[in-house]
Structure formats: C-alpha cells, structure tokens
Enzyme design. Structure first.
Site, mmCIF file in Angstrom:
data_model
loop_
_atom_site.group_PDB
_atom_site.id
_atom_site.type_symbol
_atom_site.label_atom_id
_atom_site.label_comp_id
_atom_site.label_asym_id
_atom_site.label_seq_id
_atom_site.Cartn_x
_atom_site.Cartn_y
_atom_site.Cartn_z
ATOM 1 N N ARG A 92 0.854 -1.186 0.000
ATOM 2 C CA ARG A 92 0.000 0.000 0.000
ATOM 3 C C ARG A 92 0.890 1.236 0.000
ATOM 4 O O ARG A 92 1.959 1.238 0.596
ATOM 5 C CB ARG A 92 -0.882 0.008 1.245
ATOM 6 C CG ARG A 92 -1.964 -1.039 1.250
ATOM 7 C CD ARG A 92 -2.906 -0.862 2.430
ATOM 8 N NE ARG A 92 -2.263 -1.199 3.687
ATOM 9 C CZ ARG A 92 -1.781 -0.342 4.557
ATOM 10 N NH1 ARG A 92 -1.889 0.962 4.333
ATOM 11 N NH2 ARG A 92 -1.201 -0.742 5.661
ATOM 12 N N TYR A 235 -1.428 -3.646 -6.678
ATOM 13 C CA TYR A 235 -1.139 -4.430 -5.472
ATOM 14 C C TYR A 235 -2.176 -4.277 -4.357
ATOM 15 O O TYR A 235 -2.520 -3.148 -3.974
ATOM 16 C CB TYR A 235 0.220 -4.022 -4.898
ATOM 17 C CG TYR A 235 0.876 -5.151 -4.117
ATOM 18 C CD1 TYR A 235 1.633 -6.110 -4.780
ATOM 19 C CD2 TYR A 235 0.701 -5.284 -2.752
ATOM 20 C CE1 TYR A 235 2.218 -7.164 -4.086
ATOM 21 C CE2 TYR A 235 1.288 -6.328 -2.055
ATOM 22 C CZ TYR A 235 2.041 -7.268 -2.729
ATOM 23 O OH TYR A 235 2.617 -8.311 -2.046
ATOM 24 N N GLY A 236 -2.609 -5.376 -3.802
ATOM 25 C CA GLY A 236 -3.355 -5.442 -2.535
ATOM 26 C C GLY A 236 -4.336 -4.310 -2.309
ATOM 27 O O GLY A 236 -5.203 -4.042 -3.144
ATOM 28 N N GLY A 237 -4.174 -3.664 -1.168
ATOM 29 C CA GLY A 237 -5.106 -2.633 -0.748
ATOM 30 C C GLY A 237 -5.203 -1.452 -1.708
ATOM 31 O O GLY A 237 -6.177 -0.697 -1.673
ATOM 32 N N LYS A 244 -9.402 -2.063 2.031
ATOM 33 C CA LYS A 244 -9.122 -0.870 2.841
ATOM 34 C C LYS A 244 -9.908 0.342 2.330
ATOM 35 O O LYS A 244 -10.361 1.173 3.121
ATOM 36 C CB LYS A 244 -7.632 -0.558 2.832
ATOM 37 C CG LYS A 244 -6.730 -1.729 3.214
ATOM 38 C CD LYS A 244 -6.941 -2.182 4.624
ATOM 39 C CE LYS A 244 -5.852 -3.181 5.040
ATOM 40 N NZ LYS A 244 -6.087 -3.665 6.409
ATOM 41 N N HIS A 264 -10.766 -1.691 11.779
ATOM 42 C CA HIS A 264 -9.627 -2.508 11.361
ATOM 43 C C HIS A 264 -9.398 -3.563 12.452
ATOM 44 O O HIS A 264 -8.428 -3.487 13.210
ATOM 45 C CB HIS A 264 -8.420 -1.587 11.196
ATOM 46 C CG HIS A 264 -7.242 -2.226 10.533
ATOM 47 N ND1 HIS A 264 -5.964 -1.776 10.724
ATOM 48 C CD2 HIS A 264 -7.144 -3.269 9.671
ATOM 49 C CE1 HIS A 264 -5.126 -2.513 10.017
ATOM 50 N NE2 HIS A 264 -5.812 -3.414 9.371
ATOM 51 N N SER A 286 -0.686 -2.814 11.589
ATOM 52 C CA SER A 286 -0.123 -3.817 10.681
ATOM 53 C C SER A 286 1.125 -4.439 11.312
ATOM 54 O O SER A 286 1.835 -3.773 12.064
ATOM 55 C CB SER A 286 0.261 -3.159 9.359
ATOM 56 O OG SER A 286 -0.842 -2.490 8.822
ATOM 57 N N CYS A 288 1.515 -6.856 13.598
ATOM 58 C CA CYS A 288 1.517 -7.191 15.020
ATOM 59 C C CYS A 288 0.942 -8.590 15.239
ATOM 60 O O CYS A 288 0.458 -8.913 16.314
ATOM 61 C CB CYS A 288 0.697 -6.187 15.819
ATOM 62 S SG CYS A 288 1.521 -4.617 16.076
ATOM 63 N N GLY A 289 0.958 -9.416 14.195
ATOM 64 C CA GLY A 289 0.505 -10.799 14.366
ATOM 65 C C GLY A 289 -1.006 -10.939 14.382
ATOM 66 O O GLY A 289 -1.544 -11.863 14.983
ATOM 67 N N ASN A 292 -2.214 -14.214 12.989
ATOM 68 C CA ASN A 292 -1.944 -15.303 13.940
ATOM 69 C C ASN A 292 -2.994 -15.325 15.044
ATOM 70 O O ASN A 292 -3.486 -16.386 15.427
ATOM 71 C CB ASN A 292 -0.552 -15.154 14.558
ATOM 72 C CG ASN A 292 0.547 -15.284 13.518
ATOM 73 O OD1 ASN A 292 0.326 -15.842 12.452
ATOM 74 N ND2 ASN A 292 1.721 -14.765 13.830
ATOM 75 N N ASP A 311 -9.216 -9.220 9.611
ATOM 76 C CA ASP A 311 -8.714 -7.866 9.324
ATOM 77 C C ASP A 311 -9.720 -6.757 9.591
ATOM 78 O O ASP A 311 -9.342 -5.707 10.088
ATOM 79 C CB ASP A 311 -8.255 -7.804 7.860
ATOM 80 C CG ASP A 311 -7.373 -6.599 7.562
ATOM 81 O OD1 ASP A 311 -6.589 -6.205 8.457
ATOM 82 O OD2 ASP A 311 -7.465 -6.035 6.470
ATOM 83 N N ASN A 401 6.670 -8.210 2.241
ATOM 84 C CA ASN A 401 5.213 -7.982 2.194
ATOM 85 C C ASN A 401 4.548 -8.905 1.165
ATOM 86 O O ASN A 401 3.513 -8.573 0.612
ATOM 87 C CB ASN A 401 4.933 -6.505 1.878
ATOM 88 C CG ASN A 401 3.470 -6.135 2.101
ATOM 89 O OD1 ASN A 401 2.821 -6.622 3.033
ATOM 90 N ND2 ASN A 401 2.926 -5.279 1.236
ATOM 91 N N ARG A 403 2.323 -11.979 -0.158
ATOM 92 C CA ARG A 403 0.974 -12.241 0.358
ATOM 93 C C ARG A 403 0.384 -13.534 -0.160
ATOM 94 O O ARG A 403 0.790 -14.054 -1.194
ATOM 95 C CB ARG A 403 0.037 -11.104 -0.100
ATOM 96 C CG ARG A 403 0.413 -9.724 0.423
ATOM 97 C CD ARG A 403 -0.021 -9.547 1.840
ATOM 98 N NE ARG A 403 0.355 -8.255 2.396
ATOM 99 C CZ ARG A 403 -0.381 -7.605 3.293
ATOM 100 N NH1 ARG A 403 -1.513 -8.105 3.723
ATOM 101 N NH2 ARG A 403 0.040 -6.468 3.787
ATOM 102 N N PHE A 528 1.891 -15.910 20.418
ATOM 103 C CA PHE A 528 1.194 -16.956 19.653
ATOM 104 C C PHE A 528 0.100 -17.614 20.509
ATOM 105 O O PHE A 528 -0.690 -16.913 21.124
ATOM 106 C CB PHE A 528 2.195 -17.949 19.063
ATOM 107 C CG PHE A 528 3.222 -17.256 18.195
ATOM 108 C CD1 PHE A 528 2.853 -16.720 16.968
ATOM 109 C CD2 PHE A 528 4.541 -17.077 18.625
ATOM 110 C CE1 PHE A 528 3.777 -16.049 16.174
ATOM 111 C CE2 PHE A 528 5.461 -16.400 17.835
ATOM 112 C CZ PHE A 528 5.080 -15.889 16.612
ATOM 113 N N GLU A 530 0.031 -18.836 23.305
ATOM 114 C CA GLU A 530 0.021 -18.477 24.733
ATOM 115 C C GLU A 530 -0.783 -17.201 24.995
ATOM 116 O O GLU A 530 -1.170 -16.925 26.133
ATOM 117 C CB GLU A 530 1.451 -18.292 25.264
ATOM 118 C CG GLU A 530 2.401 -19.461 24.997
ATOM 119 C CD GLU A 530 1.998 -20.765 25.671
ATOM 120 O OE1 GLU A 530 0.961 -20.808 26.361
ATOM 121 O OE2 GLU A 530 2.736 -21.764 25.481
HETATM 122 C C1 OXD Z 1 -2.595 -3.942 6.593
HETATM 123 C C2 OXD Z 1 -3.114 -5.033 5.756
HETATM 124 O O1 OXD Z 1 -1.585 -3.339 6.242
HETATM 125 O O2 OXD Z 1 -4.067 -5.691 6.198
HETATM 126 O O3 OXD Z 1 -3.196 -3.678 7.622
HETATM 127 O O4 OXD Z 1 -2.606 -5.216 4.654
HETATM 128 MN MN MN Z 2 -5.007 -4.784 7.886
#
Ligand code: OXD
Ligand code: MN
Length: 623
Positions: A92, A235-237, A244, A264, A286, A288-289, A292, A311, A401, A403, A528, A530
């Site tokens: 993005r 690309y993506g967003g 987004k 978000h 973005s 921060c896992g 996961n 997301d 990045n 995907r 993760f 935990e």
């Molecule tokens: C972000 C994404 O950057 O979901 O938040 O791609």
């Molecule tokens: Mn996102």
C-alpha cells in the site's frame, strides 16, 4: 433472455461518447455509471463479472497466458498460482493515498487531502484512455453475506484480471449482487486502473507485461460522494478496492453518518470449558501478528477459538442493544513470511490449495517458499523477482510484504457463524500495539471512555506495509491511522457516541501488548497460542470471576489469576510484564498531550478528561 449486461459484454465502444471528465457526482444508475467510466477510460471491451466458475477459468487462462500468473505444481498445490509484481509496486502507498473531502478539516491532520474538484481534474487526465487495448471488468460485490443486516454492496471497475481473481476470493461477487444494485440497493462505486494502456491516443500499440502498473499512483477517496478512484498500482489494498478503500475508508464515513462502526479489527468466537460462548474483536496495527491471533490455537486446556475475520469488522448496535459484528470480507489477504507450523499452522494448511500467492519465492519443484516457512532453507529458489536465489544471495527470497489470497472458509478454524447475516454479539474489544516498554501484557480499561482513550493513543513500531523508518514509534489510533476516511478526532467522538448508545450493553475494552521486552531486549512473553492466557483473564473479568488491581493504565490481573500453568516464565519476568513506572508513564502522558495538540479543539472533552485522570493516577502512584 437477452439482458443489457450480455449486450454490453460484446459491445465495442466505437459508438460510445468520449469524455475526458469525471462527473462531480457519480451516476446513480449502475449501467449509466459504467458508461461514463468507459467513455473516459476507452477499453476495448466491457465484461460484467457474473461469479460463475466458467468465468473464473476464462480469466485465469488470460492471466496465465500473459504471464500475470504462474501455475504452481498442481500436485503439490492444486488450484494455486503465483504472481510477481513490479519491484516498484509491492505494498500500500500511504503517501499516495488521499481523502478528498470538500473541507480539508474533514480529512484531518492524519490524512493527505486534496480538494475533490481538483483531484477529479488530475484523475481525469490520468484515466483518460487508461484502459485502451484492455478489457474493462465490472465486478458487482458484496461486503458481508449478500443481503445480510450489516452487509453493503459495491462495484469495482478494473482493467486487471489479477484483481478480478483476487476480488472473487476476497468478496462475494456476481449476478445476485448486480440484481440487487439494479433493484435500487445502496452501492459504492469504485474504479481501478493499472495505468498501462496497450494502445495510445494515436493508435500505436505495445504488448502487455506480466505486472502492468504506472510509476505515478493515486489511491483516492471521495467521502461525500462515496467513491473510490485508484490509479497506477495493481497491489493489494491499492487495487482490491473492497478492502481498505471501501470497507474502512469509505465505510468509516458511512458508519459515522449511520450510527455504526467500520473497524480494522479481527473477530474471534471463543468457547470456554463450561461451553459459554464469547465474541471478541481486536485492533492491531499492521505487522503485530493479527492473522496469527485470528487463527489462535489456545495452549490452555478446554478453550476453543474459531475465526470469524482476520482484518476488518463492521459493527452495529442490534435490536437487543448489544453490538453485533460481521467480517465484511470473504477471504484473507495475509502476509506470507513467517507463516509456519509454529506461528500459524491453521493459515499454513489453508494455503494447501486454491490460493493466489504474490511475491513469494518459487521452489525447484514448483512449490512456494518464504522466509520463516520451514526450519531449513532450500538450497536453490527463484526469488520474488524471478531471479535465481541461494541462501548466500544476501537478500530475501520472498518479498517481506509477500501475500497469500485465500478464501476464509479454507481455514480449519473458521466458525460456522462466520457468515451469520446478523453478525455476532461482541463481549470484548482488544487494542494492541507493538510496545517494548510501558504497556503491560493486559489491562482492562476503567470505562468505555477510557477504552476510547486507549484506542486513540495506540502506538506501534513502524512496519514494512507502511512507509518510513522501520522501528520508529508511530501513533496508530485504533489501528486506523491509514484507514480512517475522515478527521480522526471526529472518529473518536463517534466512538464515544456509540458508547452512549450501547450504555451498559457495551463490550468491555482491554489493552494488550504481546511485545514487551526486558531491559536486555528479550521478549518477556512467548506470544502466539500463549496469548490465550491473557484472553482467558479478560473473559473471566467479563464473567465477574476475578478481581483486579487498579494500576496507572487500567485494571491489572492479580498475578495469581493469570493462568501460567506449564509456561516457562519466572516471577520476575511476570512482574516486568506488568510493571508500570510512573516516570515513564508521565513521559507517555506528555507525548499524548503533544499528540492531541495536532487535532486542536476537535479532541473530544472526554478524551482530555481521560488524560487528566491518567495524570492523576500517575501522581497517586508516585505517592
Ligand atoms: C494492513 C493489511 O496493512 O491488512 O493492515 O494489509
Ligand atoms: Mn489490515
């Protein structure tokens, strides 16, 4: 039946009127709107996306033939393909993302603003003839289950077959949506071009390339007329405009005006050992896992976690006064690197079939690979740019990045409720950032207003998806910094207002931080699976099962209430995870005051009051 749609499919545009302007307000009739865009962009052909399997195969064949997609080993990864983007088009582009509200103050200090009339003149010059020699695809799509209480419709025009194939995974597309739009349901018009026409105004042609794009990029949003125009990126967003651009930037404006929330946030369903069900949403900047956590496998016995979204959450107060959430998307557009059996087995398994990979590495047997995927690194790969690669190449094989695009229901953790048209009732909201210091593993906020204050002041270290110095701290309020379609301070005011509507039915708000470090720089918490331990404490708070200790940043767990059975963590490390240093928090409060200064008198009085209360708690802690 001969529909207007099938006639248009075959229409050549020789007879259409040319235009080199973008109307001030989009045509409300979808067919007339398509005509206006075609008159400007001059495609060879218009094709409405019906959503059929036959059509998917046809577009896939086009993408394979022009090299946009590479077929992976169909025995190892059936239905899987690889795309390699241009090196200049890998993420993005926040610096090229614009909110074009009539008043600059409505975009606010955190957005790039350009006057809408001026932007439409700029865009018209770029979109003029931008689809010459190409097919213009018209994708009617639904964000959320078609016809659902919280769902909304849109149309994306694009000249990219890759975008069509991705949109078919990320949203619900096709005839049923078109019919609803034709019948008069509200919809949002969005237009995308890669900005690489195959024919110029003089009629000279050039061949297509695997990843067409343009060095100049404009990702533009018109909040008053509710439009998106995106130029120059595939690309993506930047290009999958349901994500987004619509589901956050435009939807946040709709939500403000209509009394709901476009966030978000991931969405989880959690079932406790006693069978009680809870739903949680969580906002993280973005990297921060988030994916996961969306596919969390709890390490504590008896708990079950299911995925509803990874997301974005759209949330509305329901008839019973509670807040209901849907995942407006139908797929995951996740970051591939470091997805592994250890970090996220659920995501990894979801990618075994029917997945589009972008910018990952290719193995010698036609499979995919990325950094962190396996303990051993393959001896030879083709990297994301198509070059030979060996472990001593000194550069990543997959783009950081890179995907995967995959349908949500390919994840074994998907909840049977994920397409519930009414949404799911939310019990808990988490706000998280990536903080080495100050912010404890988990704390419950003192009130909805305090929760909004915590959301408004979330901060995280800079990531690859954003631009700037990696590692520097950036404020990312509600993880919405690049995604809020209007003035961020007005958005905080809207959250406060929603809290008043929900009253005592409001979800409880917690702050979490999986990334706290010790003085010597080591992570204090394993993260993760935990992380389920912190969430368990939050749910026990909701149930009224555990008391808490009042701290500077919120209600903290009594350490004996945090389930650390079978976890290798010392008492000292636990103390450090929850340590609150009044001096460091005083600096944090000063930074918050400075940050609020950016928004001037738009900052809601309740948030200034929360800052004063924070300072009072710091003073009290100093004794
Ligand atoms: C972000 C994404 O950057 O979901 O938040 O791609
Ligand atoms: Mn996102």
């Amino acid at each position: 039946m001969v529909t207007r749609q099938s006639m248009e499919t075959d229409m050549t545009l020789d007879t259409a009127t040319e235009s080199s302007a973008i109307p001030e307000v989009p045509e409300p009739d979808v067919h007339r709107w398509v005509d206006t865009v075609a008159a400007l962009t001059r495609p060879d052909k218009i094709q409405w996306i019906t959503g059929s399997e036959e059509e998917r195969k046809e577009i896939l064949a086009i993408a394979l033939a022009n090299g946009s997609l590479i077929e992976l080993n169909q025995e190892l990864r059936p239905g899987c393909y690889l795309a390699r983007s241009a090196p200049s088009d890998v993420a993005r582009v926040e610096a090229r993302t614009f909110i074009c509200s009539r008043e600059e103050s409505d975009a606010g200090p955190t957005n790039n603003w350009v006057d809408p009339a001026e932007m439409k003149v700029t865009l018209a010059a770029h979109f003029d003839g931008s689809m010459r020699g190409r097919t213009m695809y018209v994708i009617p799509f639904s964000m959320g289950p078609v016809g659902g209480d919280i769902s909304k419709l849109g149309v994306e025009i694009t000249d990219s077959p890759y975008v069509v194939l991705n949109m078919r995974i990320m949203t619900r597309v096709g005839d049923e949506v078109r019919e609803r739009i034709e019948a008069g349901e509200q919809w949002v018009p969005t237009v995308h071009t890669v900005g690489y026409p195959l024919v110029d105004a003089a009629g000279n042609t050039r061949p297509d390339i695997a990843w067409p794009c343009n060095d100049e990029k404009y990702i533009t949003h018109f909040p008053e007329t509710r439009e998106v125009w995106s130029y120059g990126s595939g690309y993506g967003g930047n290009a999958l405009l349901g994500k987004k651009c619509y589901a956050l930037r435009i939807a946040s404006v709709l939500a403000h005006d209509e009394g709901w929330l476009a966030e978000h946030m991931l969405i989880l369903k959690i079932t406790g050992p006693d069978g009680r069900e809870y739903h949680l949403t969580a906002a993280f900047p973005s990297a921060c896992g988030k994916t996961n956590l969306a596919m969390l496998r709890p390490t504590i016995p008896g708990w079950k976690v299911e995925t509803i979204g990874d997301d974005i959450a759209w949330m509305r107060p329901g008839a019973d006064g509670r807040l209901y959430a849907i995942n407006p998307e139908a797929g995951f557009f996740g970051v591939a690197p470091f997805t592994s059996e250890q970090t996220n087995p659920t995501a990894l398994h979801a990618l075994n079939h029917d997945t589009i990979f972008t910018n990952v590495a290719l193995t010698d047997d036609g499979d995919v690979w990325w950094e962190g995927m396996t303990p051993e690194t393959p001896a030879h790969l083709i990297d994301w740019q198509g070059n030979d690669w060996t472990p001593d190449s000194g550069r990543p094989a997959a783009h950081p990045n890179s995907r995967f695009t995959v349908r949500a229901d390919q994840a074994e953790s998907i909840s049977s409720d994920w397409e519930n048209p009414k949404g799911v009732p939310i019990d808990v909201i988490l706000f998280g950032g990536r903080r080495a210091t100050n912010v404890p593993l988990i704390a419950e906020t003192y009130s909805w207003e305090h929760g909004v204050f915590v959301g408004a002041t979330v901060s995280s270290e800079q990531t690859a998806a954003a631009e700037g110095t990696v590692g520097a701290l950036r404020r990312d309020p509600f993880a919405m910094l690049p995604f809020c379609g209007y003035n961020m301070a007005d958005y905080w005011g809207h959250w406060l207002q929603i809290g008043k509507t929900l009253g005592d039915k409001a979800p409880r708000i917690f702050q979490v931080n999986w990334f706290r470090k010790s003085a010597d720089g080591a992570y204090l918490w394993p993260g993760f699976g935990e992380n389920s331990r912190a969430i368990e404490w939050a749910l026990r708070r909701v149930n009224g099962e555990v008391d808490a200790v009042d701290g500077i940043s919120g209600h903290l767990p009594k350490l004996e209430d945090l389930n650390v059975t079978n976890l290798d963590i010392s008492d000292d490390e636990l103390q450090q995870l929850f340590a609150l240093d009044p001096d460091a928090w005083s600096v944090e409060a000063d930074l918050t005051e400075e940050y609020f200064g950016m928004f001037g008198d738009k900052v809601p009085a309740d948030l200034r009051d929360q800052l004063a209360q924070l300072r009072a708690r710091i003073a009290a802690a100093r004794g």
